[in-house]
Design a protein around this motif. Structure first.
Motif, PDB file in Angstrom:
ATOM      1  N   ASN A  72      43.398 -94.403  62.358  1.00  0.00           N
ATOM      2  CA  ASN A  72      42.894 -95.434  62.652  1.00  0.00           C
ATOM      3  C   ASN A  72      43.345 -95.650  64.205  1.00  0.00           C
ATOM      4  OD1 ASN A  72      42.417 -98.225  63.201  1.00  0.00           O
ATOM      5  ND2 ASN A  72      42.093 -98.647  61.054  1.00  0.00           N
ATOM      6  N   PRO A  73      42.358 -95.855  65.064  1.00  0.00           N
ATOM      7  CA  PRO A  73      42.694 -96.106  66.695  1.00  0.00           C
ATOM      8  C   PRO A  73      43.849 -97.428  66.572  1.00  0.00           C
ATOM      9  CG  PRO A  73      40.665 -95.716  66.381  1.00  0.00           C
ATOM     10  CD  PRO A  73      41.033 -95.916  64.986  1.00  0.00           C
ATOM     11  N   TYR A  74      43.713 -98.217  65.920  1.00  0.00           N
ATOM     12  CA  TYR A  74      44.661 -99.317  66.248  1.00  0.00           C
ATOM     13  C   TYR A  74      46.118 -98.852  65.627  1.00  0.00           C
ATOM     14  CZ  TYR A  74      47.374-103.461  65.340  1.00  0.00           C
ATOM     15  OH  TYR A  74      48.275-104.426  65.275  1.00  0.00           O
ATOM     16  N   PHE A  75      46.143 -98.246  64.773  1.00  0.00           N
ATOM     17  CA  PHE A  75      47.606 -97.689  64.300  1.00  0.00           C
ATOM     18  C   PHE A  75      48.072 -96.571  65.319  1.00  0.00           C
ATOM     19  CE2 PHE A  75      45.917 -99.264  60.261  1.00  0.00           C
ATOM     20  CZ  PHE A  75      46.646-100.547  59.975  1.00  0.00           C
ATOM     21  N   ALA A  76      47.450 -95.880  65.698  1.00  0.00           N
ATOM     22  CA  ALA A  76      47.530 -94.930  66.965  1.00  0.00           C
ATOM     23  C   ALA A  76      47.893 -95.707  68.248  1.00  0.00           C
ATOM     24  CB  ALA A  76      46.249 -94.008  67.239  1.00  0.00           C
ATOM     25  N   GLU A  77      47.420 -96.507  68.434  1.00  0.00           N
ATOM     26  CA  GLU A  77      47.874 -97.545  69.711  1.00  0.00           C
ATOM     27  C   GLU A  77      49.101 -98.325  69.527  1.00  0.00           C
ATOM     28  OE1 GLU A  77      44.599-100.044  71.364  1.00  0.00           O
ATOM     29  OE2 GLU A  77      43.396 -98.206  71.462  1.00  0.00           O
ATOM     30  N   LEU A  78      49.265 -98.926  68.245  1.00  0.00           N
ATOM     31  CA  LEU A  78      50.581 -99.593  67.989  1.00  0.00           C
ATOM     32  C   LEU A  78      51.641 -98.477  67.800  1.00  0.00           C
ATOM     33  CD1 LEU A  78      51.664-102.032  66.820  1.00  0.00           C
ATOM     34  CD2 LEU A  78      51.182-101.300  64.616  1.00  0.00           C
ATOM     35  N   ALA A  79      51.565 -97.185  67.176  1.00  0.00           N
ATOM     36  CA  ALA A  79      52.597 -96.313  67.264  1.00  0.00           C
ATOM     37  C   ALA A  79      52.891 -96.113  68.617  1.00  0.00           C
ATOM     38  CB  ALA A  79      52.268 -94.968  66.434  1.00  0.00           C
ATOM     39  N   ARG A  80      52.125 -95.667  69.529  1.00  0.00           N
ATOM     40  CA  ARG A  80      52.248 -95.334  70.948  1.00  0.00           C
ATOM     41  C   ARG A  80      53.068 -96.652  71.662  1.00  0.00           C
ATOM     42  NH1 ARG A  80      50.115 -92.484  75.248  1.00  0.00           N
ATOM     43  NH2 ARG A  80      50.108 -90.745  73.503  1.00  0.00           N
ATOM     44  N   ALA A  81      52.652 -97.859  71.401  1.00  0.00           N
ATOM     45  CA  ALA A  81      53.463 -99.098  72.007  1.00  0.00           C
ATOM     46  C   ALA A  81      55.017 -99.001  71.647  1.00  0.00           C
ATOM     47  CB  ALA A  81      52.554-100.355  71.850  1.00  0.00           C
ATOM     48  N   ILE A  82      55.150 -98.855  70.290  1.00  0.00           N
ATOM     49  CA  ILE A  82      56.448 -98.861  69.752  1.00  0.00           C
ATOM     50  C   ILE A  82      57.093 -97.806  70.227  1.00  0.00           C
ATOM     51  CG2 ILE A  82      57.701 -99.065  67.651  1.00  0.00           C
ATOM     52  CD1 ILE A  82      55.418-100.346  66.076  1.00  0.00           C
ATOM     53  N   GLU A  83      56.640 -96.503  70.518  1.00  0.00           N
ATOM     54  CA  GLU A  83      57.384 -95.328  70.841  1.00  0.00           C
ATOM     55  C   GLU A  83      57.885 -95.680  72.165  1.00  0.00           C
ATOM     56  OE1 GLU A  83      56.958 -90.558  70.414  1.00  0.00           O
ATOM     57  OE2 GLU A  83      55.263 -91.576  71.461  1.00  0.00           O
ATOM     58  N   ASP A  84      56.919 -96.341  73.177  1.00  0.00           N
ATOM     59  CA  ASP A  84      57.430 -96.590  74.433  1.00  0.00           C
ATOM     60  C   ASP A  84      58.528 -97.944  74.570  1.00  0.00           C
ATOM     61  OD1 ASP A  84      55.608 -95.035  75.350  1.00  0.00           O
ATOM     62  OD2 ASP A  84      53.938 -96.421  75.863  1.00  0.00           O
ATOM     63  N   ALA A  85      58.240 -98.581  73.788  1.00  0.00           N
ATOM     64  CA  ALA A  85      59.452 -99.618  73.792  1.00  0.00           C
ATOM     65  C   ALA A  85      60.660 -99.076  73.108  1.00  0.00           C
ATOM     66  CB  ALA A  85      58.878-100.861  72.902  1.00  0.00           C
ATOM     67  N   ALA A  86      60.729 -98.303  72.057  1.00  0.00           N
ATOM     68  CA  ALA A  86      61.913 -97.817  71.332  1.00  0.00           C
ATOM     69  C   ALA A  86      62.587 -96.926  72.492  1.00  0.00           C
ATOM     70  CB  ALA A  86      61.420 -97.047  70.207  1.00  0.00           C
ATOM     71  N   GLY A  87      61.723 -96.000  73.401  1.00  0.00           N
ATOM     72  CA  GLY A  87      62.318 -95.023  74.036  1.00  0.00           C
ATOM     73  C   GLY A  87      63.133 -95.523  75.286  1.00  0.00           C
ATOM     74  N   VAL A  88      62.526 -96.977  75.594  1.00  0.00           N
ATOM     75  CA  VAL A  88      63.520 -97.697  76.722  1.00  0.00           C
ATOM     76  C   VAL A  88      64.947 -97.885  76.377  1.00  0.00           C
ATOM     77  CG1 VAL A  88      63.495 -99.786  77.985  1.00  0.00           C
ATOM     78  CG2 VAL A  88      61.214 -98.564  77.908  1.00  0.00           C
ATOM     79  N   ARG A  89      65.013 -97.968  74.940  1.00  0.00           N
ATOM     80  CA  ARG A  89      66.214 -98.616  74.580  1.00  0.00           C
ATOM     81  C   ARG A  89      67.003 -97.131  73.932  1.00  0.00           C
ATOM     82  NH1 ARG A  89      67.511-103.896  73.078  1.00  0.00           N
ATOM     83  NH2 ARG A  89      65.879-105.113  73.785  1.00  0.00           N
ATOM     84  N   GLY A  90      66.485 -95.833  74.478  1.00  0.00           N
ATOM     85  CA  GLY A  90      67.118 -94.846  73.697  1.00  0.00           C
ATOM     86  C   GLY A  90      66.843 -94.394  72.403  1.00  0.00           C
ATOM     87  N   VAL A 286      38.772-109.858  67.964  1.00  0.00           N
ATOM     88  CA  VAL A 286      40.037-110.550  68.065  1.00  0.00           C
ATOM     89  C   VAL A 286      40.921-109.526  68.453  1.00  0.00           C
ATOM     90  CG1 VAL A 286      41.954-111.742  66.938  1.00  0.00           C
ATOM     91  CG2 VAL A 286      39.420-112.249  66.106  1.00  0.00           C
ATOM     92  N   GLN A 287      41.665-109.821  69.709  1.00  0.00           N
ATOM     93  CA  GLN A 287      42.438-108.846  70.360  1.00  0.00           C
ATOM     94  C   GLN A 287      43.823-109.058  69.818  1.00  0.00           C
ATOM     95  OE1 GLN A 287      41.756-106.682  73.311  1.00  0.00           O
ATOM     96  NE2 GLN A 287      43.707-105.762  72.445  1.00  0.00           N
ATOM     97  N   GLN A 288      44.744-108.074  69.195  1.00  0.00           N
ATOM     98  CA  GLN A 288      45.880-108.529  68.833  1.00  0.00           C
ATOM     99  C   GLN A 288      46.802-108.041  69.924  1.00  0.00           C
ATOM    100  OE1 GLN A 288      47.484-108.225  65.014  1.00  0.00           O
ATOM    101  NE2 GLN A 288      45.993-107.045  64.049  1.00  0.00           N
ATOM    102  N   PRO A 289      48.158-108.525  70.135  1.00  0.00           N
ATOM    103  CA  PRO A 289      48.988-108.559  71.314  1.00  0.00           C
ATOM    104  C   PRO A 289      49.998-107.204  70.977  1.00  0.00           C
ATOM    105  CG  PRO A 289      49.995-110.176  69.872  1.00  0.00           C
ATOM    106  CD  PRO A 289      48.212-109.903  69.324  1.00  0.00           C
ATOM    107  N   THR A 290      49.283-106.172  70.951  1.00  0.00           N
ATOM    108  CA  THR A 290      49.961-104.759  70.416  1.00  0.00           C
ATOM    109  C   THR A 290      51.296-104.518  71.258  1.00  0.00           C
ATOM    110  OG1 THR A 290      47.795-104.065  69.870  1.00  0.00           O
ATOM    111  CG2 THR A 290      49.555-102.455  70.012  1.00  0.00           C
ATOM    112  N   GLU A 291      51.119-104.493  72.608  1.00  0.00           N
ATOM    113  CA  GLU A 291      52.158-104.245  73.211  1.00  0.00           C
ATOM    114  C   GLU A 291      53.207-105.185  73.157  1.00  0.00           C
ATOM    115  OE1 GLU A 291      51.283-103.496  77.311  1.00  0.00           O
ATOM    116  OE2 GLU A 291      49.799-101.497  76.753  1.00  0.00           O
ATOM    117  N   ALA A 292      52.933-106.700  73.184  1.00  0.00           N
ATOM    118  CA  ALA A 292      53.940-107.529  73.095  1.00  0.00           C
ATOM    119  C   ALA A 292      54.818-107.346  71.777  1.00  0.00           C
ATOM    120  CB  ALA A 292      53.400-109.092  73.343  1.00  0.00           C
ATOM    121  N   MET A 293      53.780-107.219  70.651  1.00  0.00           N
ATOM    122  CA  MET A 293      54.214-107.074  69.332  1.00  0.00           C
ATOM    123  C   MET A 293      55.284-105.796  69.286  1.00  0.00           C
ATOM    124  SD  MET A 293      51.958-106.556  65.952  1.00  0.00           S
ATOM    125  CE  MET A 293      51.024-108.239  66.186  1.00  0.00           C
ATOM    126  N   ALA A 294      54.899-104.611  69.953  1.00  0.00           N
ATOM    127  CA  ALA A 294      55.808-103.644  69.912  1.00  0.00           C
ATOM    128  C   ALA A 294      57.047-103.861  70.641  1.00  0.00           C
ATOM    129  CB  ALA A 294      55.163-102.357  70.443  1.00  0.00           C
TER     130      ALA A 294
END
Length: 333
Positions: A72-90, A286-294
């Motif tokens: 599902n593209p939504y979960f793929a985009e969500l995973a990418r956003a969380i991965e980016d946010a997690a990576g910033v914190r190592g 309805v646009q979910q705030p994916t990056e902010a949520m991540a």
């Protein structure tokens, strides 16, 4: 290969200080000394041993993410956003796909516990997921959807009810006299909130017919359900879908039934994936705030323990009117 001893010698510090820098403690390091260590490590090409770090700190610097369907593209985009946010914190993100199966979700739960992840982000297929194994293992959990008040997990979500009401009011403002809610396959907390918002919007609309149908959260199943609906003599003028994936299925079903969108059928989705921009026509959603949520979920999980009180946050959403529903409604800003 450079060692911590080599870095300490180059920076003029002890190996303990090198450890403090790369493990973020347990003792603080003066900014100037920290920079000397980092510069020395860069010059020598030093990379700290992840296993050694986890053994010394008791943390694996990993976050588990369980999603219902990574296709599902939504979960793929969500995973990418969380991965980016997690990576910033190592942190390393470990992604587990439950494939819409409660049993597979339970297997992934056990697997993440065995791998000793520091925390878990959950999008469950269950209305009341069993989180006992996580809490017994001391692993905090944040759900990215509405959860029961009985759960010990934290949650970050948007107001599904308000979003559903906003989407339905948009269709009503266009003057569409019959509207269907295409909800998820089971009665869940999220599904109930979508229905509540939909019902609230149509309650005050005189002469409007409204009813609900269900489908799996996939464009394929939604296409079949919608085609049956649209091929009948009592087809609706508009459809509000609780996911973009279902909406894409409805768009296909309308094409298959010989209907034009939005002239014969208006369609609204929910999630706001990038695919909405390249559907035919472009999908109102309805646009979910994916990056902010991540970013927020990673912030909440940083240093969190299972003994902390749960955090429940509701983020804002954006309603984006596009061609699939007829564009902005008359009189809208």
């Amino acid at each position: 290969m450079a060692t911590a001893r080599d870095v300490a010698r180059r920076a003029g510090t002890s190996t303990a200080v090198v450890s403090y820098v790369f493990n973020d403690g347990p003792r603080g390091v003066a900014p100037a000394t920290r920079q000397k260590v980092l510069d020395a490590a860069a010059e020598l090409g030093y990379r700290p041993n992840a296993l050694a770090r986890s053994l010394s700190s008791g943390r694996t610097h990993s976050i588990g993410l369980i999603v219902p369907d990574i296709c599902n593209p939504y979960f793929a985009e969500l995973a990418r956003a969380i991965e980016d946010a997690a990576g910033v914190r190592g942190n390393l993100l470990l992604i587990a796909d439950s494939a819409l199966s409660a049993e597979q979700e339970r297997r992934h739960t056990r697997s993440l516990v065995e791998r000793q992840v520091d925390s878990v982000v959950l999008v469950s297929v269950c209305d009341e997921p069993d989180l006992g194994e996580f809490f017994e293992a001391g692993i905090p959990v944040v759900a990215l959807h509405p959860i029961s008040d009985r759960e010990r997990a934290s949650s970050i979500t948007i107001d599904y009810e308000a979003a559903a009401q906003r989407a339905t009011e948009h269709l009503l403002a266009h003057g569409y006299g019959s509207i269907v809610l295409l909800n998820g396959p089971v009665e869940s907390t999220g599904a109930r909130q979508h229905r509540a918002g939909f019902d609230r919007a149509v309650a005050g609309a005189e002469g409007v017919r409204a009813w609900t149908i269900r489908s799996e959260i996939s464009r394929h199943d939604a296409a079949e359900s919608a085609y049956t609906l649209l091929s009948g003599t009592d087809r609706p003028r508009a459809v509000y879908c609780t996911t973009d994936e279902q909406a894409f299925g409805v768009l296909y079903a309308a094409h298959r039934a010989g209907l034009t969108v939005p002239d014969d059928l208006a369609v609204v989705g929910f999630d706001g994936t990038r695919n909405c921009l390249v559907s035919i026509p472009a999908l109102t959603t309805v646009q979910q705030p994916t990056e902010a949520m991540a970013r927020r979920v990673v912030e909440i999980l940083a240093g969190r323990t299972v003994n902390d009180d749960p955090v429940h946050e509701v983020l804002g959403f954006e309603f984006v009117a596009r061609a699939s529903s007829g564009g902005p409604a008359p009189g809208s800003a």
